[in-house]
Design a protein around this motif. Sequence first.
Motif, PDB file in Angstrom:
ATOM      1  N   GLY A 110     -36.236 142.156 -66.621  1.00  0.00           N
ATOM      2  CA  GLY A 110     -37.786 142.157 -65.817  1.00  0.00           C
ATOM      3  C   GLY A 110     -38.703 142.876 -66.552  1.00  0.00           C
ATOM      4  O   GLY A 110     -39.985 143.072 -65.563  1.00  0.00           O
ATOM      5  N   VAL A 111     -38.760 143.282 -67.648  1.00  0.00           N
ATOM      6  CA  VAL A 111     -39.904 143.615 -68.608  1.00  0.00           C
ATOM      7  C   VAL A 111     -40.825 142.475 -68.635  1.00  0.00           C
ATOM      8  O   VAL A 111     -40.425 141.363 -69.097  1.00  0.00           O
ATOM      9  CB  VAL A 111     -39.307 144.205 -69.766  1.00  0.00           C
ATOM     10  N   SER A 112     -42.314 142.745 -68.323  1.00  0.00           N
ATOM     11  CA  SER A 112     -43.095 141.794 -68.310  1.00  0.00           C
ATOM     12  C   SER A 112     -44.189 141.983 -69.466  1.00  0.00           C
ATOM     13  O   SER A 112     -44.840 141.014 -69.697  1.00  0.00           O
ATOM     14  CB  SER A 112     -43.730 141.645 -67.185  1.00  0.00           C
ATOM     15  N   ASN A 113     -44.340 143.006 -70.133  1.00  0.00           N
ATOM     16  CA  ASN A 113     -45.116 143.117 -71.300  1.00  0.00           C
ATOM     17  C   ASN A 113     -44.902 144.117 -72.251  1.00  0.00           C
ATOM     18  O   ASN A 113     -43.793 144.824 -72.036  1.00  0.00           O
ATOM     19  CB  ASN A 113     -46.655 143.503 -70.571  1.00  0.00           C
ATOM     20  N   LEU A 114     -45.717 144.208 -73.245  1.00  0.00           N
ATOM     21  CA  LEU A 114     -45.136 145.105 -74.283  1.00  0.00           C
ATOM     22  C   LEU A 114     -45.166 146.549 -73.979  1.00  0.00           C
ATOM     23  O   LEU A 114     -44.446 147.301 -74.664  1.00  0.00           O
ATOM     24  CB  LEU A 114     -46.067 144.885 -75.688  1.00  0.00           C
ATOM     25  N   GLU A 115     -46.074 146.942 -73.295  1.00  0.00           N
ATOM     26  CA  GLU A 115     -46.297 148.459 -72.788  1.00  0.00           C
ATOM     27  C   GLU A 115     -44.969 148.824 -71.974  1.00  0.00           C
ATOM     28  O   GLU A 115     -44.568 149.922 -72.269  1.00  0.00           O
ATOM     29  CB  GLU A 115     -47.636 148.659 -71.967  1.00  0.00           C
ATOM     30  N   GLU A 116     -44.445 147.928 -71.148  1.00  0.00           N
ATOM     31  CA  GLU A 116     -43.193 148.375 -70.406  1.00  0.00           C
ATOM     32  C   GLU A 116     -41.982 148.252 -71.523  1.00  0.00           C
ATOM     33  O   GLU A 116     -41.103 149.219 -71.624  1.00  0.00           O
ATOM     34  CB  GLU A 116     -43.080 147.283 -69.420  1.00  0.00           C
ATOM     35  N   GLU A 117     -42.025 147.456 -72.379  1.00  0.00           N
ATOM     36  CA  GLU A 117     -41.043 147.435 -73.487  1.00  0.00           C
ATOM     37  C   GLU A 117     -41.193 148.951 -74.357  1.00  0.00           C
ATOM     38  O   GLU A 117     -39.894 149.403 -74.574  1.00  0.00           O
ATOM     39  CB  GLU A 117     -41.240 146.281 -74.503  1.00  0.00           C
ATOM     40  N   VAL A 118     -42.224 149.257 -74.447  1.00  0.00           N
ATOM     41  CA  VAL A 118     -42.299 150.550 -75.341  1.00  0.00           C
ATOM     42  C   VAL A 118     -41.592 151.540 -74.532  1.00  0.00           C
ATOM     43  O   VAL A 118     -41.119 152.576 -74.906  1.00  0.00           O
ATOM     44  CB  VAL A 118     -43.681 150.662 -75.527  1.00  0.00           C
ATOM     45  N   ALA A 119     -42.149 151.706 -73.270  1.00  0.00           N
ATOM     46  CA  ALA A 119     -41.521 152.644 -72.147  1.00  0.00           C
ATOM     47  C   ALA A 119     -40.191 152.732 -71.993  1.00  0.00           C
ATOM     48  O   ALA A 119     -39.315 153.971 -72.288  1.00  0.00           O
ATOM     49  CB  ALA A 119     -42.256 152.466 -70.741  1.00  0.00           C
ATOM     50  N   VAL A 120     -39.712 151.542 -71.729  1.00  0.00           N
ATOM     51  CA  VAL A 120     -37.939 151.599 -71.624  1.00  0.00           C
ATOM     52  C   VAL A 120     -37.099 151.753 -73.049  1.00  0.00           C
ATOM     53  O   VAL A 120     -36.338 152.395 -72.972  1.00  0.00           O
ATOM     54  CB  VAL A 120     -37.564 150.239 -70.810  1.00  0.00           C
ATOM     55  N   SER A 121     -37.800 151.451 -74.196  1.00  0.00           N
ATOM     56  CA  SER A 121     -37.182 151.700 -75.132  1.00  0.00           C
ATOM     57  C   SER A 121     -37.328 153.273 -75.469  1.00  0.00           C
ATOM     58  O   SER A 121     -36.294 153.735 -76.128  1.00  0.00           O
ATOM     59  CB  SER A 121     -37.957 151.056 -76.540  1.00  0.00           C
ATOM     60  N   GLN A 157     -41.148 138.744 -74.566  1.00  0.00           N
ATOM     61  CA  GLN A 157     -40.130 137.909 -74.158  1.00  0.00           C
ATOM     62  C   GLN A 157     -39.674 136.866 -75.097  1.00  0.00           C
ATOM     63  O   GLN A 157     -40.810 136.105 -75.382  1.00  0.00           O
ATOM     64  CB  GLN A 157     -40.068 137.410 -72.762  1.00  0.00           C
ATOM     65  N   TYR A 158     -38.599 136.468 -75.580  1.00  0.00           N
ATOM     66  CA  TYR A 158     -38.550 135.291 -76.320  1.00  0.00           C
ATOM     67  C   TYR A 158     -38.551 134.130 -75.793  1.00  0.00           C
ATOM     68  O   TYR A 158     -38.300 134.115 -74.616  1.00  0.00           O
ATOM     69  CB  TYR A 158     -36.887 135.413 -76.801  1.00  0.00           C
ATOM     70  N   ASN A 159     -38.945 133.112 -76.462  1.00  0.00           N
ATOM     71  CA  ASN A 159     -38.864 131.645 -75.767  1.00  0.00           C
ATOM     72  C   ASN A 159     -38.266 130.797 -77.059  1.00  0.00           C
ATOM     73  O   ASN A 159     -38.362 131.234 -78.142  1.00  0.00           O
ATOM     74  CB  ASN A 159     -40.271 131.437 -75.483  1.00  0.00           C
ATOM     75  N   ALA A 182     -34.653 130.848 -80.603  1.00  0.00           N
ATOM     76  CA  ALA A 182     -35.531 131.849 -79.887  1.00  0.00           C
ATOM     77  C   ALA A 182     -35.990 132.966 -80.743  1.00  0.00           C
ATOM     78  O   ALA A 182     -35.328 133.621 -81.329  1.00  0.00           O
ATOM     79  CB  ALA A 182     -34.392 132.112 -78.967  1.00  0.00           C
ATOM     80  N   PHE A 183     -37.310 133.047 -80.588  1.00  0.00           N
ATOM     81  CA  PHE A 183     -38.134 134.015 -81.178  1.00  0.00           C
ATOM     82  C   PHE A 183     -39.097 134.539 -80.445  1.00  0.00           C
ATOM     83  O   PHE A 183     -39.759 133.782 -79.165  1.00  0.00           O
ATOM     84  CB  PHE A 183     -38.651 133.424 -82.493  1.00  0.00           C
ATOM     85  N   ASN A 214     -38.687 133.021 -70.705  1.00  0.00           N
ATOM     86  CA  ASN A 214     -38.763 134.413 -70.915  1.00  0.00           C
ATOM     87  C   ASN A 214     -37.149 134.986 -70.223  1.00  0.00           C
ATOM     88  O   ASN A 214     -37.048 135.958 -69.465  1.00  0.00           O
ATOM     89  CB  ASN A 214     -39.675 135.085 -69.762  1.00  0.00           C
ATOM     90  N   PRO A 215     -36.366 134.786 -71.191  1.00  0.00           N
ATOM     91  CA  PRO A 215     -35.010 135.457 -70.602  1.00  0.00           C
ATOM     92  C   PRO A 215     -34.574 136.575 -71.244  1.00  0.00           C
ATOM     93  O   PRO A 215     -33.500 137.276 -70.801  1.00  0.00           O
ATOM     94  CB  PRO A 215     -33.851 134.348 -71.547  1.00  0.00           C
ATOM     95  N   GLY A 216     -35.260 137.206 -72.276  1.00  0.00           N
ATOM     96  CA  GLY A 216     -35.154 138.705 -72.587  1.00  0.00           C
ATOM     97  C   GLY A 216     -35.732 138.612 -73.892  1.00  0.00           C
ATOM     98  O   GLY A 216     -36.597 137.662 -74.344  1.00  0.00           O
ATOM     99  N   THR A 217     -35.429 139.781 -74.635  1.00  0.00           N
ATOM    100  CA  THR A 217     -35.861 139.819 -76.155  1.00  0.00           C
ATOM    101  C   THR A 217     -34.847 140.620 -76.959  1.00  0.00           C
ATOM    102  O   THR A 217     -33.755 140.968 -76.334  1.00  0.00           O
ATOM    103  CB  THR A 217     -37.193 140.626 -75.922  1.00  0.00           C
ATOM    104  N   VAL A 218     -35.173 140.894 -78.095  1.00  0.00           N
ATOM    105  CA  VAL A 218     -34.252 141.778 -78.858  1.00  0.00           C
ATOM    106  C   VAL A 218     -35.074 143.315 -79.000  1.00  0.00           C
ATOM    107  O   VAL A 218     -36.196 143.255 -78.866  1.00  0.00           O
ATOM    108  CB  VAL A 218     -34.069 141.163 -80.206  1.00  0.00           C
ATOM    109  N   ASN A 219     -34.247 144.215 -79.488  1.00  0.00           N
ATOM    110  CA  ASN A 219     -34.674 145.451 -79.636  1.00  0.00           C
ATOM    111  C   ASN A 219     -34.518 145.803 -81.261  1.00  0.00           C
ATOM    112  O   ASN A 219     -33.273 145.832 -81.554  1.00  0.00           O
ATOM    113  CB  ASN A 219     -33.967 146.616 -78.642  1.00  0.00           C
ATOM    114  N   CYS A 220     -35.577 146.234 -81.434  1.00  0.00           N
ATOM    115  CA  CYS A 220     -35.555 146.574 -83.058  1.00  0.00           C
ATOM    116  C   CYS A 220     -36.092 147.824 -83.348  1.00  0.00           C
ATOM    117  O   CYS A 220     -37.306 148.097 -83.679  1.00  0.00           O
ATOM    118  CB  CYS A 220     -36.259 145.365 -83.893  1.00  0.00           C
TER     119      CYS A 220
END
Length: 338
Positions: free
Chosen positions: A106-117, A145-147, A204-205, A227-233
């Motif tokens: 359910g992460v919808s943008n990069l700011e949210e990705e930063v917060a959860v990481s 999100q990867y597509n 998927a990238f 938008n199935p998800g993304t990878v964490n790096c």
Amino acid sequence: MKKLLSGAAACALSVAFVSEAAATEWNASVWGKRRAFTEHVEKIAELVSEKTDGEFTINVSYGGLSKNRENLDGISIGAFEMAQFCAGYHADKNRAITVLELPFLGVSNLEEEVAVSKAVYDHPAVAKEMAQWNAKMLMTSPMPQYNLVGTGDPRTTLEDFDGMRVRATGGLGKAFEAVGAVPTSVTATEAYNAMESGVVDTVAFAQHAHLSFGTINKADWWTANLNPGTVNCPVVVNIDAYEMLSDEEREALDSSVDEALDHYLANYAELLERWDTVLEEKGVEKVEFTPEVIAEFKAKAADPAREAWIKDMEAQGIPGQELYDLVIETLEKEQASN
């Protein structure tokens, strides 16, 4: 006079030697070429050097120090002091953070990705697991999100995914497998060749990677909203090297993380603004999935993947439920604040 000059010269040489010896030089191992995905590493190197007047420098190496799947191993033995890696490349070495690669979080943008990481990286279970590799989490490499990009006729239904050979790692690979696709985890640098040779039909990238690794140049179509998800790096540092820094150097490094991430986010936003133009220039068709197809994909992939992941982690002594709950709670808080 000669003796005085000799003494002065010796003193100057001694001061120069001490000054040189006091300088700290780190090596950071990344891969590919400089791109949106590495801009925060480049920025933190720039900031650290500025804050220490060049006394602490970080040299960023693109593949010259290690293969991308071996960066964590290199950190563990002190082959270099900083490195970037992706959890899906070796999920068994970094099990706790793979919660961030679960599909449809359910992460919808990069700011949210930063917060959860950040929240997950700060969890004691993550610090403990990373310490086994002599690694300390420094910052994430947030990605959208990867597509998919693909060749041939566009795939617009889940039935179309049956038998599809897709380059997808970690949780994404499992998500596609849940709907009948055949995932392969070739590295990012191998993706173009895999696509060109027909080893995979789709890749998927995130957008920057489709550009950087050339897969967009082989594509006939792109899934704009799957938008199935993304990878964490993460970017990590060697614990011994970190602890050997002076207080001033450590402060320069730690205080530069947020600024480096802000630079990354601003740079990525510019890339996303150009994306539709890139698709048009390259003649790539944009595929939009219906809400019903996405809901069906989520039902088949998200719930089973989450439950299986939590069960697997708990069996290994890792607080899977707690980590998953942390992600959801952090995400809800972040979305409420916006």
